[in-house]
Design a protein around this motif. Structure first.
Motif, PDB file in Angstrom:
ATOM      1  N   LEU A  37       0.831  -1.215   0.000  1.00 49.95           N
ATOM      2  CA  LEU A  37       0.000   0.000   0.000  1.00 49.95           C
ATOM      3  C   LEU A  37       0.857   1.253   0.000  1.00 49.95           C
ATOM      4  O   LEU A  37       0.550   2.219  -0.709  1.00 49.95           O
ATOM      5  CB  LEU A  37      -0.962  -0.012   1.180  1.00 49.95           C
ATOM      6  N   LEU A  38       1.939   1.251   0.767  1.00 49.94           N
ATOM      7  CA  LEU A  38       2.870   2.386   0.759  1.00 49.94           C
ATOM      8  C   LEU A  38       3.459   2.577  -0.632  1.00 49.94           C
ATOM      9  O   LEU A  38       3.555   3.700  -1.130  1.00 49.94           O
ATOM     10  CB  LEU A  38       3.970   2.175   1.796  1.00 49.94           C
ATOM     11  N   LEU A  40       3.019   5.889  -2.931  1.00 51.22           N
ATOM     12  CA  LEU A  40       4.186   6.567  -3.497  1.00 51.22           C
ATOM     13  C   LEU A  40       4.095   6.640  -5.020  1.00 51.22           C
ATOM     14  O   LEU A  40       4.369   7.680  -5.627  1.00 51.22           O
ATOM     15  CB  LEU A  40       5.464   5.840  -3.070  1.00 51.22           C
ATOM     16  N   THR A  41       3.659   5.548  -5.621  1.00 48.24           N
ATOM     17  CA  THR A  41       3.480   5.523  -7.077  1.00 48.24           C
ATOM     18  C   THR A  41       2.446   6.551  -7.523  1.00 48.24           C
ATOM     19  O   THR A  41       2.661   7.285  -8.493  1.00 48.24           O
ATOM     20  CB  THR A  41       3.059   4.113  -7.527  1.00 48.24           C
ATOM     21  N   PHE A  98       4.390  13.645 -12.213  1.00 44.09           N
ATOM     22  CA  PHE A  98       5.042  13.516 -13.510  1.00 44.09           C
ATOM     23  C   PHE A  98       4.117  13.133 -14.664  1.00 44.09           C
ATOM     24  O   PHE A  98       4.491  13.270 -15.823  1.00 44.09           O
ATOM     25  CB  PHE A  98       6.192  12.502 -13.417  1.00 44.09           C
ATOM     26  N   TYR A  99       2.940  12.618 -14.358  1.00 46.51           N
ATOM     27  CA  TYR A  99       1.986  12.211 -15.389  1.00 46.51           C
ATOM     28  C   TYR A  99       0.595  12.746 -15.044  1.00 46.51           C
ATOM     29  O   TYR A  99      -0.331  11.970 -14.793  1.00 46.51           O
ATOM     30  CB  TYR A  99       1.926  10.681 -15.521  1.00 46.51           C
ATOM     31  N   ILE A 149       9.036   0.626  -8.299  1.00 49.29           N
ATOM     32  CA  ILE A 149       8.600   0.508  -6.901  1.00 49.29           C
ATOM     33  C   ILE A 149       7.966  -0.847  -6.633  1.00 49.29           C
ATOM     34  O   ILE A 149       8.336  -1.551  -5.684  1.00 49.29           O
ATOM     35  CB  ILE A 149       7.644   1.657  -6.527  1.00 49.29           C
ATOM     36  N   MET A 150       7.014  -1.239  -7.450  1.00 53.48           N
ATOM     37  CA  MET A 150       6.335  -2.510  -7.206  1.00 53.48           C
ATOM     38  C   MET A 150       7.248  -3.697  -7.537  1.00 53.48           C
ATOM     39  O   MET A 150       7.114  -4.766  -6.946  1.00 53.48           O
ATOM     40  CB  MET A 150       5.020  -2.577  -7.965  1.00 53.48           C
TER      41      MET A 150
END
Length: 160
Positions: free
Chosen positions: A107-108, A112-113, A120-121, A140-141
């Motif tokens: 979940l963190l 963050l994503t 950025f998007y 990240i994932m």
């Protein structure tokens, strides 16, 4: 029946490993872990279905399968390979408990994503463009997936 003695362990990896060492995991329990996996993955996959025409979805899919394919191989080897015992039971049950334990980190990673995607998007976040897997999600994932499978391998090795 108390929760710690329940058929499926949800958090207590130590208790699960004790039960595996004592050969207390039944076929019914193994089936329960498999059933939970078969229910959870499709449900989780239904959230935020990305644009499948984007090349990054195929990059992420490849990264995911490489991580878990290599992880599965090393977990199998850590269990003793062809001479190992009850690999499926160990992998499914330990993998389930570790997945529950990794939920906060997952979940963190997702938060963050989302924050990075928002910065950025902005088109993705506003709905102006189709949702796609971003490089941030892959990194990240992917890191969370490596950490998860590494912990599964360690625990499988602990009960061989």
């Amino acid at each position: 029946m108390r929760l710690e003695n329940s058929m499926i362990q949800f958090w207590n990896i130590t208790r699960l490993k004790e039960r595996i060492r004592a050969c207390e995991i039944t076929e019914r329990e193994t089936f329960g872990y498999l059933l939970v996996w078969l229910v959870i993955f499709p449900v989780l996959g239904a959230f935020g279905t990305p644009d499948t025409t984007s090349p990054t979805i195929w990059v992420w899919t490849t990264v995911y399968w490489v991580i878990f394919g290599i992880g599965l191989y090393f977990a199998y080897r850590e269990n003793g390979g062809a001479n190992g015992k009850d690999f499926t039971t160990k992998f499914l049950s330990i993998g389930f408990v570790e997945a529950i334990r990794f939920l906060p980190l997952t979940l963190l990673g997702l938060v963050l994503t989302l924050a990075l995607n928002f910065m950025f998007y902005p088109g993705i976040m506003s709905g102006a463009t189709a949702y796609t897997i971003t490089p941030f999600e892959i990194l990240i994932m992917g890191a969370v997936s490596v950490a998860y499978i590494w912990r599964v391998i360690v625990h499988v090795g602990d009960v061989k």
